[in-house]
Design an enzyme around this catalytic site. Sequence first.
Site, PDB file in Angstrom:
ATOM      1  N   GLU A  41     -65.841  57.255  16.737  1.00 26.41           N
ATOM      2  CA  GLU A  41     -66.295  57.514  15.368  1.00 26.41           C
ATOM      3  C   GLU A  41     -65.259  58.345  14.618  1.00 26.41           C
ATOM      4  O   GLU A  41     -64.965  58.109  13.453  1.00 26.41           O
ATOM      5  CB  GLU A  41     -67.647  58.241  15.395  1.00 26.41           C
ATOM      6  CG  GLU A  41     -68.795  57.294  15.663  1.00 26.41           C
ATOM      7  CD  GLU A  41     -70.082  58.022  16.063  1.00 26.41           C
ATOM      8  OE1 GLU A  41     -71.121  57.679  15.519  1.00 26.41           O
ATOM      9  OE2 GLU A  41     -70.019  58.928  16.908  1.00 26.41           O
ATOM     10  N   TYR A  42     -64.691  59.319  15.342  1.00 28.33           N
ATOM     11  CA  TYR A  42     -63.676  60.179  14.743  1.00 28.33           C
ATOM     12  C   TYR A  42     -62.453  59.350  14.352  1.00 28.33           C
ATOM     13  O   TYR A  42     -61.940  59.452  13.230  1.00 28.33           O
ATOM     14  CB  TYR A  42     -63.278  61.276  15.735  1.00 28.33           C
ATOM     15  CG  TYR A  42     -62.152  62.161  15.260  1.00 28.33           C
ATOM     16  CD1 TYR A  42     -62.415  63.271  14.460  1.00 28.33           C
ATOM     17  CD2 TYR A  42     -60.835  61.881  15.602  1.00 28.33           C
ATOM     18  CE1 TYR A  42     -61.381  64.078  14.014  1.00 28.33           C
ATOM     19  CE2 TYR A  42     -59.803  62.679  15.156  1.00 28.33           C
ATOM     20  CZ  TYR A  42     -60.078  63.784  14.366  1.00 28.33           C
ATOM     21  OH  TYR A  42     -59.054  64.569  13.925  1.00 28.33           O
ATOM     22  N   SER A  88     -69.129  62.403  39.833  1.00 28.44           N
ATOM     23  CA  SER A  88     -69.949  63.551  39.458  1.00 28.44           C
ATOM     24  C   SER A  88     -71.037  63.742  40.510  1.00 28.44           C
ATOM     25  O   SER A  88     -71.312  62.830  41.295  1.00 28.44           O
ATOM     26  CB  SER A  88     -70.542  63.382  38.067  1.00 28.44           C
ATOM     27  OG  SER A  88     -71.156  62.145  37.984  1.00 28.44           O
ATOM     28  N   LYS A 124     -71.623  76.143  42.402  1.00 23.54           N
ATOM     29  CA  LYS A 124     -71.231  75.171  41.376  1.00 23.54           C
ATOM     30  C   LYS A 124     -70.835  75.966  40.144  1.00 23.54           C
ATOM     31  O   LYS A 124     -71.665  76.627  39.519  1.00 23.54           O
ATOM     32  CB  LYS A 124     -72.383  74.222  41.064  1.00 23.54           C
ATOM     33  CG  LYS A 124     -71.988  73.139  40.080  1.00 23.54           C
ATOM     34  CD  LYS A 124     -72.996  72.000  40.106  1.00 23.54           C
ATOM     35  CE  LYS A 124     -72.532  70.818  39.280  1.00 23.54           C
ATOM     36  NZ  LYS A 124     -72.415  71.092  37.861  1.00 23.54           N
ATOM     37  N   ARG A 145     -61.195  65.456  33.336  1.00 24.26           N
ATOM     38  CA  ARG A 145     -61.926  64.381  34.003  1.00 24.26           C
ATOM     39  C   ARG A 145     -62.022  63.126  33.121  1.00 24.26           C
ATOM     40  O   ARG A 145     -61.920  62.016  33.600  1.00 24.26           O
ATOM     41  CB  ARG A 145     -63.337  64.879  34.343  1.00 24.26           C
ATOM     42  CG  ARG A 145     -64.194  63.852  35.000  1.00 24.26           C
ATOM     43  CD  ARG A 145     -65.537  64.469  35.369  1.00 24.26           C
ATOM     44  NE  ARG A 145     -66.336  63.516  36.096  1.00 24.26           N
ATOM     45  CZ  ARG A 145     -67.067  62.571  35.530  1.00 24.26           C
ATOM     46  NH1 ARG A 145     -67.107  62.462  34.222  1.00 24.26           N
ATOM     47  NH2 ARG A 145     -67.763  61.736  36.268  1.00 24.26           N
ATOM     48  N   GLU A 181     -62.057  73.469  39.363  1.00 23.45           N
ATOM     49  CA  GLU A 181     -62.726  73.832  38.118  1.00 23.45           C
ATOM     50  C   GLU A 181     -61.886  74.842  37.351  1.00 23.45           C
ATOM     51  O   GLU A 181     -61.398  75.822  37.924  1.00 23.45           O
ATOM     52  CB  GLU A 181     -64.089  74.456  38.484  1.00 23.45           C
ATOM     53  CG  GLU A 181     -65.133  74.348  37.417  1.00 23.45           C
ATOM     54  CD  GLU A 181     -65.721  72.949  37.290  1.00 23.45           C
ATOM     55  OE1 GLU A 181     -65.285  72.029  38.002  1.00 23.45           O
ATOM     56  OE2 GLU A 181     -66.622  72.790  36.439  1.00 23.45           O
ATOM     57  N   CYS A 411    -102.669  50.651  21.060  1.00 23.98           N
ATOM     58  CA  CYS A 411    -101.309  51.156  20.841  1.00 23.98           C
ATOM     59  C   CYS A 411    -101.267  51.853  19.472  1.00 23.98           C
ATOM     60  O   CYS A 411    -101.693  51.274  18.468  1.00 23.98           O
ATOM     61  CB  CYS A 411    -100.323  49.992  20.871  1.00 23.98           C
ATOM     62  SG  CYS A 411     -98.685  50.440  20.278  1.00 23.98           S
ATOM     63  N   CYS A 414     -98.939  49.336  17.139  1.00 29.09           N
ATOM     64  CA  CYS A 414     -99.296  47.964  16.746  1.00 29.09           C
ATOM     65  C   CYS A 414    -100.783  47.673  16.956  1.00 29.09           C
ATOM     66  O   CYS A 414    -101.237  46.570  16.677  1.00 29.09           O
ATOM     67  CB  CYS A 414     -98.452  46.960  17.519  1.00 29.09           C
ATOM     68  SG  CYS A 414     -98.922  46.809  19.246  1.00 29.09           S
ATOM     69  N   CYS A 429     -98.445  49.784  26.054  1.00 25.70           N
ATOM     70  CA  CYS A 429     -98.899  48.833  25.051  1.00 25.70           C
ATOM     71  C   CYS A 429     -98.646  47.452  25.644  1.00 25.70           C
ATOM     72  O   CYS A 429     -97.576  47.183  26.191  1.00 25.70           O
ATOM     73  CB  CYS A 429     -98.081  49.037  23.775  1.00 25.70           C
ATOM     74  SG  CYS A 429     -98.071  47.593  22.706  1.00 25.70           S
TER      75      CYS A 429
END
Length: 674
Positions: A41-42, A88, A124, A145, A181, A411, A414, A429
Amino acid sequence: MKSKDNDKKNVIKRLKQLASLIKKHNYYYHNKDNPIISDKEYDLLVKENQELEKNYPELKLKNSPNNQIGSKILNKFKKITHKSSMLSLPNAFEEKDIYEFDERIKKFLNYKKDEKLEYLCEPKIDGLSLNLTYENGKLTSAATRGDGNIGEDVSKNILHIKNIPKQIKFDYPKIIEVRGEVYLTKKDFENLNNQLNDTDKFANPRNAAAGSLRQLDSRISQSRPLKFIAHGLGYCTEVFDTLVDYYENLKKWGIYPNILRKKFSSIDLIMHYYNEINDLRSTLDYDIDGLVIKLNNIENQIRLGVVGKNPRWSIALKFSAEKARTVINSIDFQVGRTGAITPVARLNKVNLGGVLIANATLHNFDEINKKNIGVGDLVEIQRAGDVIPQINKVIKKNKIKQVAILPPNKCPVCESKTLKEEGEAVLRCTNKYNCYAQQLGQIIHFISKKGLNIDGFGEKQAKQLFDLKIIKNISDIFKLNKYKKAIVSLDGWGDLSFNNLLKSIEKSKKITFDKFIYSLGIRFIGEINSEIIANEYKSIDNFLKLKINNENLFNIDGLGPKAIASINEFFSYQKNVQLLEELKRFVEIKYAKNKLIKKFFTNKNLVFTGTLTTLSRDEAKHMSKSVGAKILSSVSKNTDYLIAGEKAGSKIDKAKKLKINILSEKDFISKIKN
Ligand code: IVH
């Protein structure tokens, strides 16, 4: 003349908008390290700005984003492909998950339940991972990463980190990827924030570390007191027996793992250590959010391999999530893509770990009853990871009499009948193909990040075009050019955004087969099952043949009965088959290239039966798949080999009848190893 003037006015207006948008997103990306739009998007914004400046050079603004940051925007980081994927960790939240993890590993490796495995445990760290590549002892690159396969080149930005030698002096493998890390201590984070303007301050040490590492001006990174702790091994031309050995080598080279690492052979002791580290947590000078548990033996790690992006041999047991208290203002029902009706609590907004929370899921109606939750109650909410917050418990009941929250018969969207299937906690539904919420949900799922990932096309736009019946189903997304006139005149749209959308749609058409299957949003067919189906069926045409060739439907190893029933149901609806046929014309599906060297079982259909003694079933299947064999669950004329372990039953008789080759476990092992 007038229209030309108007044109120019519009261009100036857009250039100004772009300058301010790009400035804003640079700030989130570079200063906060917390981008609020995707890179794509950028890039679109920058590209749009460049194109306008190229076409209207006389209108270029003084504060054009190009002038201001010049190389900063254009030279984003160079990309580096990791030699082996950066995985990960799967998360666990309770003790029982760790006992199950240990059992799974033993089952896979065919160890007895009471045999002991060695695990290395370490905290971690809440930072960001870094991949260091050493070639002939020389540090040749440092990369973030990224998406796990391709990261950003931050080689210049880490030169000042003490724990990262530029040259390993002795006993080094030809090539090695050392992983670890990068983080900032709590104190350094505070000092840094004290020096920054209010608007530039970071929310937490993790963001500060990421923001400091990912600076385009390496001098800034180098002025930040970043630290590095090693915790993993990527590609390496040499083999280490255990993680403990590997860490000993790292230390010799001047690269340090966590001093709190400890080896255990019992889950009880690991749980004890987890509590110990949790108690230490506030006294440590860096943020941690769990305990990582890793199988010590590296050969066994390799045997266990990977599921999706997670290793089978490691898990992170998280410390308890952040909690906050607030009041429930109302309870609404939401209808999801698969028709699931979920009660959602609308909350008095409350800050939870830096994020303002306004909604919490109540999962299902049983949960409301069990926890006795009602409107007006003061409740404790909790958020674990990135998931939607949930309500833990009621702290104080609302005194005014409450209306019971009952599961709706109809529902809420609907008004069709709702149904709770046997053994399911969720109410649904039943109007699967015509409920507004389900149809729209399917479209949103299709275009979402994990699906086609169409930039600039979010829920808002999807709803807008669905409400106008411009998009009635997912294949209509590829026919939007017909509606240019109608769309550009809509609120929030213009020529540029429309053209950009068409470009993004064009780009999204190239999609891998597993992602394509996932994007269809078939119930129970998530990312992992989509991968299984893609591997099994190899092409969309084979997948479409499913409808005709019913036998295959029951023969997909790894897919549970619910997933199989769900695919059957999907194909039993003629409109879905038509939809796939139509989509096939629009999308360009990328199929996995078969890089396999042909081995004995490549492209063969195998069935396993009886008890294996040397290997576990899981490992035997895993090995077979890795050489390109297909595993079927029942013997048929399509079967090439039946692998029969001890106490094999009726499958042997059937195989004999159909004259199918029968192999013992020993035969299988010798053939697969050759
Ligand atoms: S091992 C197999 N050990 O957590 C995965 N990761 O989701 C290799 N992390 O991206 C990671 N502390 O950045 C490992 N002691 C530790 C860790 C650790 C933090 C991060 C790492 C990774 C993420 C896992």
